[in-house]
Design a protein around this motif. Structure first.
Motif, PDB file in Angstrom:
ATOM      1  N   ALA A  42       0.920  -1.163   0.003  1.00  0.00           N
ATOM      2  CA  ALA A  42       0.063   0.109  -0.037  1.00  0.00           C
ATOM      3  C   ALA A  42       0.923   1.369   0.081  1.00  0.00           C
ATOM      4  N   ALA A  83      -2.311  -1.131   8.670  1.00  0.00           N
ATOM      5  CA  ALA A  83      -3.065  -2.192   7.627  1.00  0.00           C
ATOM      6  C   ALA A  83      -3.812  -3.291   8.884  1.00  0.00           C
ATOM      7  N   LEU A  92      -7.291  -0.342   5.479  1.00  0.00           N
ATOM      8  CA  LEU A  92      -5.939   0.168   5.393  1.00  0.00           C
ATOM      9  C   LEU A  92      -6.493   1.844   5.914  1.00  0.00           C
ATOM     10  N   ASP A  93      -5.441   2.517   6.612  1.00  0.00           N
ATOM     11  CA  ASP A  93      -5.357   4.006   7.133  1.00  0.00           C
ATOM     12  C   ASP A  93      -3.856   4.352   6.601  1.00  0.00           C
ATOM     13  N   ARG A 112      -6.664   5.722  -3.383  1.00  0.00           N
ATOM     14  CA  ARG A 112      -7.349   4.801  -3.006  1.00  0.00           C
ATOM     15  C   ARG A 112      -7.395   3.683  -4.149  1.00  0.00           C
ATOM     16  N   VAL A 115      -4.068   1.882  -4.701  1.00  0.00           N
ATOM     17  CA  VAL A 115      -3.776   0.869  -3.349  1.00  0.00           C
ATOM     18  C   VAL A 115      -4.681  -0.253  -3.466  1.00  0.00           C
ATOM     19  N   VAL A 116      -5.914  -0.135  -3.662  1.00  0.00           N
ATOM     20  CA  VAL A 116      -6.917  -1.287  -3.614  1.00  0.00           C
ATOM     21  C   VAL A 116      -6.317  -2.161  -4.996  1.00  0.00           C
ATOM     22  N   VAL A 127      -9.923  -5.593  -0.283  1.00  0.00           N
ATOM     23  CA  VAL A 127      -9.841  -4.406   0.305  1.00  0.00           C
ATOM     24  C   VAL A 127     -11.193  -4.003   0.687  1.00  0.00           C
ATOM     25  N   VAL A 130     -10.291   2.095   2.662  1.00  0.00           N
ATOM     26  CA  VAL A 130      -8.697   2.588   2.694  1.00  0.00           C
ATOM     27  C   VAL A 130      -9.012   4.173   3.113  1.00  0.00           C
TER      28      VAL A 130
END
Length: 152
Positions: A42, A83, A92-93, A112, A115-116, A127, A130
């Motif tokens: 990520a 995560a 996820l943050d 987003r 990452v996804v 996921v 996010v």
């Protein structure tokens, strides 16, 4: 006297092949993915987005810069990423710093999506969310927050 030896031919025994374990070999066993693995994926995916200047808060970036200068220290790609990984899903943050002048909403959307896509493609995990926190904006005339080296 007659020789009464009988010659019997022994047929080679056919080995019966048995399927062991049953089913598809890909389904035998379990794969677990550590939180840190998802965080690295990520973090790299978020950094690839145009408009993301850095990851993490100012303080964590300062500590990261110090760690990077220590011999043997490595750049932390997980900086600003947290995560939570389950068996089939992850959340996820991310904490990011954006460049001045870019649309924060557009950058967050692109982060987003990137990452996804990367996490799901590489891990097979779904996921579910996010969350993105924008902690700072990098101004064009601002210097990066790296501490002065102690040794010249």
């Amino acid at each position: 006297m007659t020789d009464m030896t009988q010659s019997t031919e022994v047929e080679p025994q056919m080995r019966k092949t048995t399927k062991r374990g049953g089913g598809d070999p890909a389904t035998r066993g379990r794969t677990t993915i550590a939180d840190g693995v998802v965080e690295k994926i990520a973090g790299l995916a978020a950094r690839d987005v145009l408009g993301v200047h850095a990851m993490g808060s100012g303080l964590s970036r300062t500590f990261g810069a110090v760690r990077d200068r220590v011999p043997g220290g490595s750049k932390s790609v997980t900086l600003g990423v947290k995560a939570e990984v389950g068996e089939v899903q992850t959340a996820l943050d991310l904490e990011i710093v954006v460049d001045y002048g870019v649309s924060i909403a557009d950058v967050a959307k692109a982060v987003r999506e990137n990452v996804v896509s990367a996490v799901e493609r590489m891990t097979g995990l779904e996921v579910v969310e996010v969350n993105i926190a924008v902690s700072d904006v990098k101004l064009p005339d601002e210097e990066d927050e790296e501490p002065e080296p102690r040794i010249q």
